[in-house]
Design a protein around this motif. Sequence first.
Motif, PDB file in Angstrom:
ATOM      1  N   THR A   5      24.665 109.161   2.462  1.00 42.48           N
ATOM      2  CA  THR A   5      25.752 108.666   1.615  1.00 42.48           C
ATOM      3  C   THR A   5      25.596 107.173   1.381  1.00 42.48           C
ATOM      4  O   THR A   5      25.760 106.681   0.257  1.00 42.48           O
ATOM      5  CB  THR A   5      27.107 108.968   2.273  1.00 42.48           C
ATOM      6  OG1 THR A   5      27.219 110.376   2.491  1.00 42.48           O
ATOM      7  CG2 THR A   5      28.247 108.498   1.385  1.00 42.48           C
ATOM      8  N   GLN A   6      25.295 106.457   2.445  1.00 44.57           N
ATOM      9  CA  GLN A   6      25.065 105.011   2.323  1.00 44.57           C
ATOM     10  C   GLN A   6      23.952 104.726   1.318  1.00 44.57           C
ATOM     11  O   GLN A   6      24.072 103.855   0.456  1.00 44.57           O
ATOM     12  CB  GLN A   6      24.680 104.438   3.688  1.00 44.57           C
ATOM     13  CG  GLN A   6      24.131 103.009   3.633  1.00 44.57           C
ATOM     14  CD  GLN A   6      23.421 102.614   4.914  1.00 44.57           C
ATOM     15  OE1 GLN A   6      23.809 103.030   5.994  1.00 44.57           O
ATOM     16  NE2 GLN A   6      22.374 101.821   4.805  1.00 44.57           N
ATOM     17  N   VAL A   9      25.037 105.315  -2.296  1.00 45.76           N
ATOM     18  CA  VAL A   9      25.882 104.228  -2.796  1.00 45.76           C
ATOM     19  C   VAL A   9      25.022 102.998  -3.098  1.00 45.76           C
ATOM     20  O   VAL A   9      25.196 102.340  -4.138  1.00 45.76           O
ATOM     21  CB  VAL A   9      26.990 103.884  -1.785  1.00 45.76           C
ATOM     22  CG1 VAL A   9      27.752 102.636  -2.221  1.00 45.76           C
ATOM     23  CG2 VAL A   9      27.949 105.059  -1.623  1.00 45.76           C
ATOM     24  N   ALA A  35      34.312 100.975  -2.274  1.00 48.13           N
ATOM     25  CA  ALA A  35      34.537 102.262  -1.609  1.00 48.13           C
ATOM     26  C   ALA A  35      35.331 103.198  -2.516  1.00 48.13           C
ATOM     27  O   ALA A  35      35.025 104.388  -2.645  1.00 48.13           O
ATOM     28  CB  ALA A  35      35.269 102.046  -0.286  1.00 48.13           C
ATOM     29  N   TYR A  38      33.134 104.392  -5.575  1.00 42.81           N
ATOM     30  CA  TYR A  38      32.070 105.367  -5.294  1.00 42.81           C
ATOM     31  C   TYR A  38      32.532 106.515  -4.407  1.00 42.81           C
ATOM     32  O   TYR A  38      31.733 107.350  -3.997  1.00 42.81           O
ATOM     33  CB  TYR A  38      30.871 104.653  -4.678  1.00 42.81           C
ATOM     34  CG  TYR A  38      30.227 103.670  -5.638  1.00 42.81           C
ATOM     35  CD1 TYR A  38      29.562 104.120  -6.777  1.00 42.81           C
ATOM     36  CD2 TYR A  38      30.328 102.297  -5.419  1.00 42.81           C
ATOM     37  CE1 TYR A  38      28.991 103.228  -7.673  1.00 42.81           C
ATOM     38  CE2 TYR A  38      29.755 101.394  -6.312  1.00 42.81           C
ATOM     39  CZ  TYR A  38      29.088 101.862  -7.436  1.00 42.81           C
ATOM     40  OH  TYR A  38      28.533 100.974  -8.327  1.00 42.81           O
ATOM     41  N   VAL A  40      33.794 106.651  -1.267  1.00 41.78           N
ATOM     42  CA  VAL A  40      33.363 106.651   0.136  1.00 41.78           C
ATOM     43  C   VAL A  40      34.330 105.790   0.939  1.00 41.78           C
ATOM     44  O   VAL A  40      35.227 105.142   0.384  1.00 41.78           O
ATOM     45  CB  VAL A  40      31.922 106.102   0.292  1.00 41.78           C
ATOM     46  CG1 VAL A  40      30.925 107.010  -0.415  1.00 41.78           C
ATOM     47  CG2 VAL A  40      31.824 104.665  -0.244  1.00 41.78           C
ATOM     48  N   ASN A  41      34.157 105.776   2.252  1.00 43.79           N
ATOM     49  CA  ASN A  41      35.009 104.904   3.055  1.00 43.79           C
ATOM     50  C   ASN A  41      34.465 103.479   3.071  1.00 43.79           C
ATOM     51  O   ASN A  41      33.327 103.216   2.672  1.00 43.79           O
ATOM     52  CB  ASN A  41      35.188 105.459   4.480  1.00 43.79           C
ATOM     53  CG  ASN A  41      33.870 105.568   5.228  1.00 43.79           C
ATOM     54  OD1 ASN A  41      33.056 104.643   5.245  1.00 43.79           O
ATOM     55  ND2 ASN A  41      33.639 106.715   5.870  1.00 43.79           N
ATOM     56  N   THR A  44      31.114 102.758   4.922  1.00 45.39           N
ATOM     57  CA  THR A  44      29.905 103.170   4.195  1.00 45.39           C
ATOM     58  C   THR A  44      29.565 102.161   3.107  1.00 45.39           C
ATOM     59  O   THR A  44      28.394 101.817   2.898  1.00 45.39           O
ATOM     60  CB  THR A  44      30.101 104.568   3.584  1.00 45.39           C
ATOM     61  OG1 THR A  44      30.320 105.511   4.639  1.00 45.39           O
ATOM     62  CG2 THR A  44      28.884 104.998   2.783  1.00 45.39           C
TER      63      THR A  44
END
Length: 262
Positions: A5-6, A9, A35, A38, A40-41, A44
């Motif tokens: 995931t990182q 992004v 975040a 995209y 995500v938290n 990340t």
Amino acid sequence: MSGTTQGRVADQIRAAIEAGEYPTGASLPSSDDLAKKYGVNRNTAQKAIRQLATEGYLELTRRHRPKVRERPRHLTVVRDRNVYRDEIGYFFDRNAKDWRALETPTRGVAVPPEHVADLLGVPRGQDVFTRHRKMGPPGAQTAYQVATSYIPMALVAEIPALGAAKPGPGGIYDRLEKHFDAPLEWHETICARHPDEEEQAALRLTGNSPVLVVTREARIRRGDEVLVAEVNETRMPATQFAVSYAVRRDSSAAWPRSEGVA
């Protein structure tokens, strides 16, 4: 695209930078905004930002949002295992033939790194003569590589031109060959490490962006002795350079194979 995931992004932000959505010098949105954008938290998003800083896309400063750096120079030089010569003298990077010092080279006296002292055959902690320069193509504002030559003081005393601001046509290598009436031979060792503060400033790198270090010994024969006359350490961004060489067959790998050899 990257599998994590990182990484995904980071891929998206990198693409946005390269598309001009975030131009050079602009600040990125906050980690919270990225975040949200995209999906995500925040943690990340921050990891993706750190990844892009390592790659040279972003400049991180405490309490400030990430700033887009000048677009990273992608692979610019593929080093091979040959030495070349032109009207100026010897050179080692064929693709960097036209590179020159971006500012006046400096000379001085300094204690070399221990491994350099060992190669030169001088006691550790003993001063040697140094020649330091920042190199790049015509018009470059930032150095593409920095190089430091280390020369034993005794040899500079024997050949004063080695310590001169202008050693003469062909530089120090021609002075050595003329003095000893023998050809130079070179041996290189290549490794990677994190840059020191001087290298970070000269090459515009972050502390966790690796440099490729080429340590080159210039060897010449004096009678029956082989003398290491100079050690040159050239440092360059590891993401922008590669090393290319022919793979040669050892006698054990000769073709056609002998009978009975698997």
